[in-house]
Design a protein around this motif. Structure first.
Motif, PDB file in Angstrom:
ATOM      1  N   PRO A   1       4.745  82.003 104.663  1.00 33.08           N
ATOM      2  CA  PRO A   1       4.580  81.703 103.241  1.00 33.08           C
ATOM      3  C   PRO A   1       5.644  80.727 102.759  1.00 33.08           C
ATOM      4  O   PRO A   1       6.766  80.702 103.274  1.00 33.08           O
ATOM      5  CB  PRO A   1       4.748  83.076 102.579  1.00 33.08           C
ATOM      6  N   LYS A   2       5.279  79.918 101.779  1.00 31.95           N
ATOM      7  CA  LYS A   2       6.254  79.006 101.193  1.00 31.95           C
ATOM      8  C   LYS A   2       7.274  79.799 100.383  1.00 31.95           C
ATOM      9  O   LYS A   2       6.965  80.861  99.846  1.00 31.95           O
ATOM     10  CB  LYS A   2       5.543  77.995 100.284  1.00 31.95           C
ATOM     11  N   PRO A   3       8.501  79.289 100.271  1.00 31.80           N
ATOM     12  CA  PRO A   3       9.494  80.000  99.459  1.00 31.80           C
ATOM     13  C   PRO A   3       9.070  80.061  98.004  1.00 31.80           C
ATOM     14  O   PRO A   3       8.385  79.171  97.502  1.00 31.80           O
ATOM     15  CB  PRO A   3      10.764  79.158  99.638  1.00 31.80           C
ATOM     16  N   SER A   4       9.466  81.122  97.337  1.00 27.59           N
ATOM     17  CA  SER A   4       9.092  81.316  95.942  1.00 27.59           C
ATOM     18  C   SER A   4       9.916  80.411  95.037  1.00 27.59           C
ATOM     19  O   SER A   4      11.123  80.265  95.207  1.00 27.59           O
ATOM     20  CB  SER A   4       9.305  82.782  95.547  1.00 27.59           C
ATOM     21  N   ALA A   5       9.233  79.790  94.070  1.00 28.03           N
ATOM     22  CA  ALA A   5       9.919  78.996  93.053  1.00 28.03           C
ATOM     23  C   ALA A   5      10.133  79.807  91.783  1.00 28.03           C
ATOM     24  O   ALA A   5      11.113  79.618  91.065  1.00 28.03           O
ATOM     25  CB  ALA A   5       9.112  77.737  92.736  1.00 28.03           C
ATOM     26  N   LEU A   6       9.197  80.730  91.523  1.00 26.15           N
ATOM     27  CA  LEU A   6       9.236  81.479  90.274  1.00 26.15           C
ATOM     28  C   LEU A   6       8.540  82.812  90.469  1.00 26.15           C
ATOM     29  O   LEU A   6       7.452  82.874  91.047  1.00 26.15           O
ATOM     30  CB  LEU A   6       8.536  80.694  89.161  1.00 26.15           C
TER      31      LEU A   6
END
Length: 270
Positions: free
Chosen positions: A19-24
């Motif tokens: 998964p892509k890292p969380s931005a928000l």
């Protein structure tokens, strides 16, 4: 008889890729403007880096309230926000340009918080303005001398000038003609593709949400809550007006979703 309390859509995470890292990350447990009236029921959002998520729903359901909470403009009655962005920007339906400043000075306004000389700020503001289609003559004009579309382009230029990695959009394209709207879509998506900017957008336009987004969240009212999550199955490069119409038809085939937009008989315009 269908179970009305059952979730409209179950989303199974794809575990085959990292998964892509969380931005928000936003968790609202409760929000009220008045103690006796609940505006938002529990609703959560995870926005990944480089992801575009739209919130759609009927007027007054709490879309803009949720976005303002996510952007940190207001505080939820009960909830939690985790914002991993280094630099965020927000664009409203109203342009909110400063009337006593020229267009160039409005665009460069957000850069004053960065460690740049005045020459560097103006150079950067000009580059963004030219990318938005403004001429040198436009840059010395005041907001009152600009058309509504030009003012909104100026507001987007001001937001993009700070090179945000998180962008909040609260119906910023609704007052624009379709040609200019498409130009601004491309500018926003350029930021997403080139700089992995994450976008959280509120819109009334189902087609707009489907055209721009990786995921669409449908909010239902009284109190506001997310009734459905829809992952757009086509890459943005493959989306056309025709297949977007097909996607919209599929989304509105759910009677409960169609009823939110008063589109139970959506084939007929009148």
């Amino acid at each position: 008889m269908p179970n009305e309390t059952a979730p409209l859509l179950s989303v199974v995470p794809n575990t085959s890729v990292d998964p892509k890292p969380s931005a928000l990350s936003v968790t609202v447990k409760d929000h009220r403007y008045h103690p006796l009236q609940q505006t938002l029921a529990p609703c959560t959002l995870e926005l990944a880096k480089g992801e575009v998520v739209s919130i759609i729903g009927p007027s007054g359901c709490g879309k803009s309230t949720f976005l303002r909470i996510a952007a940190g403009l207001i505080e939820a009655s009960e909830g939690k926000i985790s914002n991993a962005s280094k630099r965020a920007a927000i664009l409203f339906q109203e342009h909110r340009l400063l009337p006593w400043k020229s267009l160039l000075n409005n665009i460069s306004f957000g850069l004053q918080g960065q460690k740049l000389t005045k020459f560097q700020r103006m150079k950067k503001a000009r580059e963004v303005a030219y990318a938005m289609g403004f001429s040198e003559d436009d840059l010395i004009k005041y907001p009152s001398e600009l058309s509504g579309g030009m003012r909104q382009r100026g507001a987007l230029a001001r937001a993009l000038a700070v090179e945000p990695d998180l962008l909040f959009l609260d119906e910023p394209f609704s007052a624009l003609d379709i040609g200019r709207r498409r130009d601004l879509y491309r500018q926003v998506l350029h930021e997403v593709d080139q700089k992995q900017c994450s976008v959280l957008m509120v819109t009334h336009d189902v087609t707009e949400a489907l055209a721009l987004s990786d995921r669409v969240l449908i909010m239902a009212p009284d109190p506001g809550h997310f009734a459905k999550e829809y992952e757009v199955p086509l890459p943005r490069s493959e989306r056309t007006r025709q297949n977007l119409m097909d996607l919209e038809a599929g989304l509105l085939a759910d009677d409960r979703i169609a009823s939110l937009f008063n589109m139970s008989n959506w084939e007929k315009l009148v």
